[in-house]
Scaffold this motif. Structure first.
Motif, PDB file in Angstrom:
ATOM      1  N   HIS A  39       7.757  10.990  -6.751  1.00 36.71           N
ATOM      2  CA  HIS A  39       7.666  11.255  -5.528  1.00 36.71           C
ATOM      3  C   HIS A  39       8.895  10.714  -4.569  1.00 36.71           C
ATOM      4  O   HIS A  39       9.093   9.519  -4.488  1.00 36.71           O
ATOM      5  CB  HIS A  39       6.435  10.433  -4.887  1.00 36.71           C
ATOM      6  N   SER A  42       8.826   8.470  -1.651  1.00 41.70           N
ATOM      7  CA  SER A  42       8.349   6.878  -1.990  1.00 41.70           C
ATOM      8  C   SER A  42       9.726   6.358  -2.019  1.00 41.70           C
ATOM      9  O   SER A  42       9.759   4.848  -1.942  1.00 41.70           O
ATOM     10  CB  SER A  42       7.852   6.699  -3.347  1.00 41.70           C
ATOM     11  N   GLU A  68       3.069  13.412  -0.891  1.00 43.79           N
ATOM     12  CA  GLU A  68       3.048  12.289   0.046  1.00 43.79           C
ATOM     13  C   GLU A  68       3.154  12.985   1.411  1.00 43.79           C
ATOM     14  O   GLU A  68       2.428  12.953   2.396  1.00 43.79           O
ATOM     15  CB  GLU A  68       4.059  11.527  -0.059  1.00 43.79           C
ATOM     16  N   ASP A 229       7.561   6.034  -8.330  1.00 47.55           N
ATOM     17  CA  ASP A 229       7.830   5.478  -6.965  1.00 47.55           C
ATOM     18  C   ASP A 229       8.776   4.343  -6.898  1.00 47.55           C
ATOM     19  O   ASP A 229       8.501   3.202  -7.572  1.00 47.55           O
ATOM     20  CB  ASP A 229       6.386   4.804  -6.179  1.00 47.55           C
ATOM     21  N   HIS A 406      -0.239   5.459   0.486  1.00 48.70           N
ATOM     22  CA  HIS A 406      -0.727   6.429  -0.481  1.00 48.70           C
ATOM     23  C   HIS A 406      -2.142   6.539  -0.386  1.00 48.70           C
ATOM     24  O   HIS A 406      -3.063   5.640  -0.370  1.00 48.70           O
ATOM     25  CB  HIS A 406      -0.447   6.103  -1.703  1.00 48.70           C
ATOM     26  N   ASP A 407      -2.667   7.807  -0.367  1.00 51.03           N
ATOM     27  CA  ASP A 407      -1.915   8.809  -0.293  1.00 51.03           C
ATOM     28  C   ASP A 407      -2.235   9.456   1.053  1.00 51.03           C
ATOM     29  O   ASP A 407      -1.681  10.675   1.540  1.00 51.03           O
ATOM     30  CB  ASP A 407      -2.514   9.857  -1.094  1.00 51.03           C
ATOM     31  N   HIS A 409      -1.688   8.320   4.076  1.00 56.46           N
ATOM     32  CA  HIS A 409      -0.517   7.654   4.835  1.00 56.46           C
ATOM     33  C   HIS A 409      -1.009   7.193   6.438  1.00 56.46           C
ATOM     34  O   HIS A 409      -0.378   7.835   7.274  1.00 56.46           O
ATOM     35  CB  HIS A 409       0.556   8.481   4.760  1.00 56.46           C
ATOM     36  N   SER A 487       1.603  -0.576   0.580  1.00 50.99           N
ATOM     37  CA  SER A 487       1.477   1.140   0.596  1.00 50.99           C
ATOM     38  C   SER A 487       0.205   1.644  -0.398  1.00 50.99           C
ATOM     39  O   SER A 487      -0.094   2.678  -0.224  1.00 50.99           O
ATOM     40  CB  SER A 487       2.848   1.508   0.064  1.00 50.99           C
ATOM     41  N   LEU A 491      -5.004   3.352  -1.667  1.00 47.05           N
ATOM     42  CA  LEU A 491      -5.010   4.624  -2.660  1.00 47.05           C
ATOM     43  C   LEU A 491      -6.509   4.574  -3.303  1.00 47.05           C
ATOM     44  O   LEU A 491      -6.669   3.931  -4.297  1.00 47.05           O
ATOM     45  CB  LEU A 491      -3.886   4.477  -3.701  1.00 47.05           C
TER      46      LEU A 491
END
Length: 518
Positions: A39, A42, A68, A229, A406-407, A409, A487, A491
């Motif tokens: 990604h 990332s 993302e 990432d 993620h994901d 945001h 981050s 998720l």
């Protein structure tokens, strides 16, 4: 041995004469390196800046999943990544995101159905369907997911801990690879059922050492490297796929097998029979290295032309405003006492543990037990904030917040004090996206103006600011790479427990659950 290049392809090996000749004085030449799953967002860099950085490390092709930015702004995000890919010599090949949103329960900035993806299917640079994270949807025969999978022959997987008959069903549906293996037994089972195994080594997803015993002369054709990432600072400091090769060799893998994983195995997995080897008819992507063990890239050639860094060019980024309602301290207050679900960070992994801890809300934060408050604030609809608890950040004071989560945001924050948490969330919102450390009136920040995911700054400046963030967080007691762990706290497709703008989420039950069990 000499080799000749014409029109960007290798003509042949042996003695040739050319208009332009390079005398490499016996240096070692290797095929261009390939990242099998990444990604780009990332890295916190725009695609052109990301390319500047990884080309210098010998990478000439990346298989990128733009899910993302797609989760933030939908089809325009995919269009942006495709367009930006034309600004660089790096081949950025796109796997279309299969799960926008990541799950039916998640509300991000967009929804992409099969018909939306079909519009991109014939675009140059689009080669397949990216990681199918909605494993329950595959097993249940979800119609929209089935329609997406019918669009492509090449389909990547995302199936942490999936095993047995459920794994059989997942593979039968058309998935042929996985990058989520964290144990040797898991990787071996998936390999024996015919999957390609992407050995991942990212900023927090450190799986290479554990999985490397899987790799031998027989299995190498089904194994390749992926970074998934990696922040810009790790790319600049440790490298990219060249770093994976160095680490694999240091762990005892033969350099020829590591190099195969980084080149031909990855090319074969995606049907890219025009690259991955120094052979007639293949694209002339290659690097000059100093030594097979040190594996330091000295020069990179793309389609037979030496890559010369043209320097920074300001990017054009999609305007994606944040519509967050910054919470007040009273909005993130928790009450109650009893056994609570606490998210346990696993060092070097993005999986979490479902810790059951006796908690009195009046005693949070519990610095002695390292149990802190984590808050996720809706950035799209200003619907409010969800609150959970986390163990493993190590903060002694202050707060961290970021718009990389993620994901979906949304804005995610962790801290020892509600006022600092609110302050950090407010700074992220004011910046239009970013990473923030706040302690009292002391604030360190990296703005992420591009969709709240990527910086518009040159990569060396991003690296410098990341170092400043890490240093500030370290002074507050934080774990190494705190923003990468932060981050992934929301998720909902990685076990075991997470937190969203709705509150605590149990991945195994695939449902929202209360903070207190009893």
């Amino acid at each position: 041995m000499d080799f000749a290049v014409k029109d960007g392809c290798i003509v042949g090996l042996g003695e040739y004469r050319g208009r332009k000749e390079y005398d490499l004085a016996g240096a070692r030449v290797v095929p261009g390196l390939i990242d099998a799953h990444v990604h780009i967002e990332s890295s916190l860099l725009t695609p052109a800046e990301y390319a500047r950085l990884v080309l210098a490390h010998g990478t000439t092709t990346v298989i990128a999943d733009p899910h993302e930015i797609a989760n933030v702004c939908g089809a325009p995000g995919i269009e942006y990544m495709l367009t930006e890919g034309t600004r660089t010599p790096l081949d950025i090949l796109i796997m279309l995101p299969s799960c926008v949103p990541a799950t039916p329960l998640d509300l991000g900035g967009a929804v992409l159905a099969a018909d939306d993806l079909a519009l991109f299917r014939e675009r140059e640079g689009v080669i397949g369907l990216a990681e199918v994270m909605n494993v329950p949807g595959v097993l249940a025969g979800d119609e929209d997911l089935r329609a997406k999978m019918a669009l492509f022959e090449v389909i990547d997987g995302h199936a942490p801990f999936l095993s047995g008959k459920d794994l059989n069903t997942y593979i039968y549906a058309g998935v042929r690879s996985d990058h989520e293996c964290t144990t040797l037994d898991e990787a071996r089972e998936k390999l024996l059922r015919g999957m390609y195994i992407m050995v991942r080594e990212g900023s927090t997803e450190r799986n290479l050492r554990e999985l490397l015993p899987l790799v031998n002369a027989c299995t190498t054709p089904r194994c390749c490297f992926a970074t998934d990432d990696r922040h810009a600072d790790m790319l600049a400091g440790e490298g990219h796929i060249d770093d994976c090769i160095r680490k694999a060799v240091a762990c005892g893998l033969e350099v020829e097998l590591a190099l195969r994983m980084a080149t031909l195995s990855a090319a074969d997995r995606f049907g890219l029979h025009d690259r991955g080897a120094l052979a007639p008819g293949r694209i002339a992507d290659f690097s000059i290295i100093d030594d097979p063990v040190r594996f330091r890239v000295l020069r990179t050639f793309k389609r037979g032309v030496e890559v010369v860094d043209a320097g920074y060019r300001p990017p054009v980024c999609p305007a994606v405003p944040l519509h967050a309602r910054v919470p007040e301290p009273r909005d993130i207050r928790i009450t109650g006492r009893g056994e609570a679900r606490v998210i346990g960070i696993v060092p070097g992994q993005i999986t979490t543990l479902d810790l059951r801890c006796p908690v009195d809300a009046a005693g949070i934060p519990d610095i002695d037990r390292d149990i802190l408050k984590v808050v996720v604030t809706d950035r799209y609809r200003a619907s409010g904030s969800g609150v959970g608890l986390v163990h493993g950040f190590g903060l002694q004071k202050g707060a961290l917040a970021g718009s990389v989560s993620h994901d979906s945001h949304n804005i995610v924050a962790v801290g020892t004090d509600d006022v600092d948490i609110v302050h950090a969330v407010g700074e992220v919102t004011r910046l239009g996206g970013g990473l923030v450390v706040a302690s009292g009136g002391d604030v360190t920040a990296l703005p992420l103006e591009c969709a709240g995911l990527m910086s518009v700054l040159p990569y060396d400046e991003v690296v410098r600011r990341l170092a400043a963030l890490e240093e500030h967080a370290r002074r507050l007691g934080a774990v190494e790479n705190p923003f990468m762990y932060l981050s992934f706290l929301a998720l909902t497709v990685i076990p075991e427990v997470r937190v969203t703008e709705r509150g605590v989420f149990d991945v195994r039950a695939f449902a929202d659950v209360p903070l207190f069990c009893r």
